[in-house]
Design a protein around this motif. Structure first.
Motif, PDB file in Angstrom:
ATOM      1  N   PRO A  83     -16.379  25.323  30.770  1.00  0.00           N
ATOM      2  CA  PRO A  83     -16.355  24.673  29.452  1.00  0.00           C
ATOM      3  C   PRO A  83     -16.353  25.662  28.294  1.00  0.00           C
ATOM      4  CG  PRO A  83     -17.927  23.582  30.909  1.00  0.00           C
ATOM      5  CD  PRO A  83     -17.514  24.852  31.595  1.00  0.00           C
ATOM      6  N   LEU A  84     -17.154  26.712  28.389  1.00  0.00           N
ATOM      7  CA  LEU A  84     -17.183  27.709  27.321  1.00  0.00           C
ATOM      8  C   LEU A  84     -15.830  28.401  27.190  1.00  0.00           C
ATOM      9  CD1 LEU A  84     -19.919  30.290  26.501  1.00  0.00           C
ATOM     10  CD2 LEU A  84     -17.597  31.086  26.908  1.00  0.00           C
ATOM     11  N   GLU A 143     -13.082  28.504  24.007  1.00  0.00           N
ATOM     12  CA  GLU A 143     -12.658  29.768  23.393  1.00  0.00           C
ATOM     13  C   GLU A 143     -11.173  30.058  23.596  1.00  0.00           C
ATOM     14  OE1 GLU A 143     -14.715  32.241  21.663  1.00  0.00           O
ATOM     15  OE2 GLU A 143     -15.825  30.348  21.500  1.00  0.00           O
ATOM     16  N   ALA A 144     -10.520  29.338  24.517  1.00  0.00           N
ATOM     17  CA  ALA A 144      -9.137  29.664  24.895  1.00  0.00           C
ATOM     18  C   ALA A 144      -8.164  29.677  23.724  1.00  0.00           C
ATOM     19  CB  ALA A 144      -8.661  28.711  25.989  1.00  0.00           C
ATOM     20  N   PRO A 145      -8.194  28.700  22.787  1.00  0.00           N
ATOM     21  CA  PRO A 145      -7.252  28.775  21.667  1.00  0.00           C
ATOM     22  C   PRO A 145      -7.429  30.030  20.815  1.00  0.00           C
ATOM     23  CG  PRO A 145      -8.160  26.560  21.858  1.00  0.00           C
ATOM     24  CD  PRO A 145      -8.967  27.436  22.777  1.00  0.00           C
ATOM     25  N   GLY A 205     -10.582  27.052  32.880  1.00  0.00           N
ATOM     26  CA  GLY A 205     -11.001  27.104  31.481  1.00  0.00           C
ATOM     27  C   GLY A 205     -10.124  27.981  30.627  1.00  0.00           C
ATOM     28  N   CYS A 206      -9.765  29.162  31.138  1.00  0.00           N
ATOM     29  CA  CYS A 206      -8.983  30.119  30.354  1.00  0.00           C
ATOM     30  C   CYS A 206      -8.224  31.032  31.299  1.00  0.00           C
ATOM     31  CB  CYS A 206      -9.898  30.939  29.448  1.00  0.00           C
ATOM     32  SG  CYS A 206      -9.053  32.237  28.511  1.00  0.00           S
ATOM     33  N   ALA A 207      -6.915  30.952  31.274  1.00  0.00           N
ATOM     34  CA  ALA A 207      -6.096  31.769  32.167  1.00  0.00           C
ATOM     35  C   ALA A 207      -6.276  33.252  31.877  1.00  0.00           C
ATOM     36  CB  ALA A 207      -4.627  31.378  32.036  1.00  0.00           C
ATOM     37  N   ILE A 232      -4.605  27.488  36.987  1.00  0.00           N
ATOM     38  CA  ILE A 232      -3.850  26.863  35.886  1.00  0.00           C
ATOM     39  C   ILE A 232      -3.284  25.523  36.347  1.00  0.00           C
ATOM     40  CG2 ILE A 232      -1.778  27.055  34.458  1.00  0.00           C
ATOM     41  CD1 ILE A 232      -2.214  30.106  34.461  1.00  0.00           C
ATOM     42  N   ALA A 233      -2.663  25.520  37.519  1.00  0.00           N
ATOM     43  CA  ALA A 233      -2.061  24.294  38.049  1.00  0.00           C
ATOM     44  C   ALA A 233      -3.118  23.231  38.338  1.00  0.00           C
ATOM     45  CB  ALA A 233      -1.257  24.608  39.302  1.00  0.00           C
ATOM     46  N   ALA A 234      -4.240  23.639  38.912  1.00  0.00           N
ATOM     47  CA  ALA A 234      -5.303  22.685  39.224  1.00  0.00           C
ATOM     48  C   ALA A 234      -5.848  22.039  37.949  1.00  0.00           C
ATOM     49  CB  ALA A 234      -6.422  23.385  39.989  1.00  0.00           C
ATOM     50  N   ALA A 235      -6.002  22.830  36.896  1.00  0.00           N
ATOM     51  CA  ALA A 235      -6.477  22.278  35.622  1.00  0.00           C
ATOM     52  C   ALA A 235      -5.459  21.320  35.024  1.00  0.00           C
ATOM     53  CB  ALA A 235      -6.772  23.415  34.646  1.00  0.00           C
ATOM     54  N   ALA A 236      -4.172  21.653  35.145  1.00  0.00           N
ATOM     55  CA  ALA A 236      -3.126  20.760  34.640  1.00  0.00           C
ATOM     56  C   ALA A 236      -3.158  19.416  35.379  1.00  0.00           C
ATOM     57  CB  ALA A 236      -1.762  21.419  34.780  1.00  0.00           C
TER      58      ALA A 236
END
Length: 401
Positions: free
Chosen positions: A29-30, A34-36, A86-88, A253-257
């Motif tokens: 979650p953190l 922060e990803a953007p 959360g962040c690639a 990345i794919a799992a999050a999508a």
């Protein structure tokens, strides 16, 4: 152990008692929040970097004798898949730090102590590609030139640079040289569509001297020569091992999508169709999502099989035969391609709105399209190597195969 002594003081882990995978899961979650900003700044934010450090995830590749986790490849793979949800970029940097730690842990004890005795979280980034030049100097090498795509260099006090030389038999040899990042100039060139937050800028060396004690021969490493220095550490000793955590980033990345698309459908996403009111009611979308989920499972199965087999070889102190190394390379490349194809299918179901600026799915699409084109993960090259190995066709005696 010789002159090195274990680290006695370091910042305590915020997640003491958690496994590395559980610590990674707790940070999702953190990192997502922060990803953007990570993407906008083109490097990890201070908040993300501090969280990864306090969770002990920057020290996955650091030997246990210096306060690190001394993690095996399967652990690194599972950690990076979780973080990528959360962040690639955060996941990729942790994978880079793990690979850099594996390489640097082959060095003699005094050099390892210089890296990690005071800071087990010190990141080692690097590029094995011999992009610059090296000439023999007094008891070492003088390096010059440019080494592009140096992921994590803004967070790494140490950098490994690939170089070549002519061996005793007249054949080209490949190695890596460890330098303090402060001895290099960083050229700001990483302006990319995806994986922006990795800060993969170019390292520039201007006649920088490196002693032999801070160099690694890839051939010697692949052949297990450095095991004699550290016989108590069942660590990976061949080049492919550093790529698997990067593949795990793609799978994450794919799992999050998939999770985002399923969540939108569960909330009652409308189907722009004369046949069905909701996406969930549409057989075409049902099949599409099932195909994407199966591709992700396929990627994960190939990736984990490769990681488990590498760990088995490492614990046994052996290097796999050529055909098996070639197949492991295909496992990695195929897994990344499956992850990319899964995201593409999921965007078909999510629709054109997914490509809006600020959309998490748009960022996932850009990230997977960029990450999956990493040269070491080319499906075509991997299949050619594997086919040659299976058919007994000649292959170069390269330490990276």
């Amino acid at each position: 152990m010789s002159s090195a002594t274990p680290a006695t003081t370091h910042e305590p882990d915020a997640h003491d008692g958690l496994t590395p995978v559980a610590a990674a899961r707790a940070l999702v979650p953190l990192l997502a929040d922060e990803a953007p900003l990570t993407e906008e700044r083109r490097r990890l934010t201070g908040t993300s970097l501090t969280a990864l450090r306090r969770a002990g995830l920057l020290r996955l590749g650091t030997p246990e004798a210096y306060g690190g986790r001394g993690a095996d490849i399967r652990t690194a793979v599972d950690v990076c898949e979780e973080l990528a949800r959360g962040c690639a970029a955060g996941s990729w940097i942790v994978g880079i730090a793990y690979g850099g730690g594996l390489f640097a842990s082959q060095l003699p004890h005094p050099e390892r102590a210089a890296l990690w005795q005071d800071d087990p979280d010190a990141v080692v980034c690097g590029s094995a590609n011999p992009s610059g030049t090296a000439r023999r100097s007094d008891g070492g090498w003088t390096l010059g030139g440019r080494w592009p795509w140096m992921s994590g260099i803004h967070h790494a006090p140490w950098t490994l640079l690939g170089f070549t030389w002519t061996g005793a038999g007249g054949e080209p040899e490949r190695g890596m040289a460890l330098l303090p990042t402060s001895a290099l100039t960083v050229d700001d060139v990483w302006h990319m569509a995806g994986m922006r937050g990795t800060g993969s800028d170019t390292a520039v060396a201007d006649e920088v001297y490196v002693p032999d004690s801070r160099t690694i021969s890839l051939t010697a490493m692949a052949n297990g020569a450095y095991r004699q220095r550290h016989p108590d550490e069942p660590r990976i000793t061949f080049h492919l091992s550093i790529n698997l955590p990067l593949v795990a980033t793609g799978v994450g990345i794919a799992a999050a999508a998939l999770e985002k698309v399923l969540s939108a459908v569960a909330r009652g996403k409308s189907a722009v169709s004369p046949l069905h009111r909701l996406v969930a009611e549409s057989p075409s979308h049902q099949l599409n999502v099932a195909d994407a989920a199966t591709l992700i499972d396929t990627a994960r199965l190939h990736l984990r099989r490769a990681a488990d087999e590498m760990d088995t070889h490492a614990r046994a102190g052996r290097r796999p035969a050529l055909a098996e190394r070639a197949r492991l390379r295909v496992d990695a490349a195929h897994a990344m391609r499956c992850a990319r194809d899964a995201v593409s299918l999921l965007l078909d179901t999510a629709g054109a709105g997914s490509f809006a600026d600020g959309s998490d799915l748009q960022r996932a699409w850009r990230d997977i399209e960029t990450a999956s084109r990493h040269a070491a993960l080319s499906v075509q090259t991997a299949k050619e190597i594997y086919g040659r190995a299976l058919l007994g066709a000649p292959l170069p005696p390269s330490p990276v195969i």
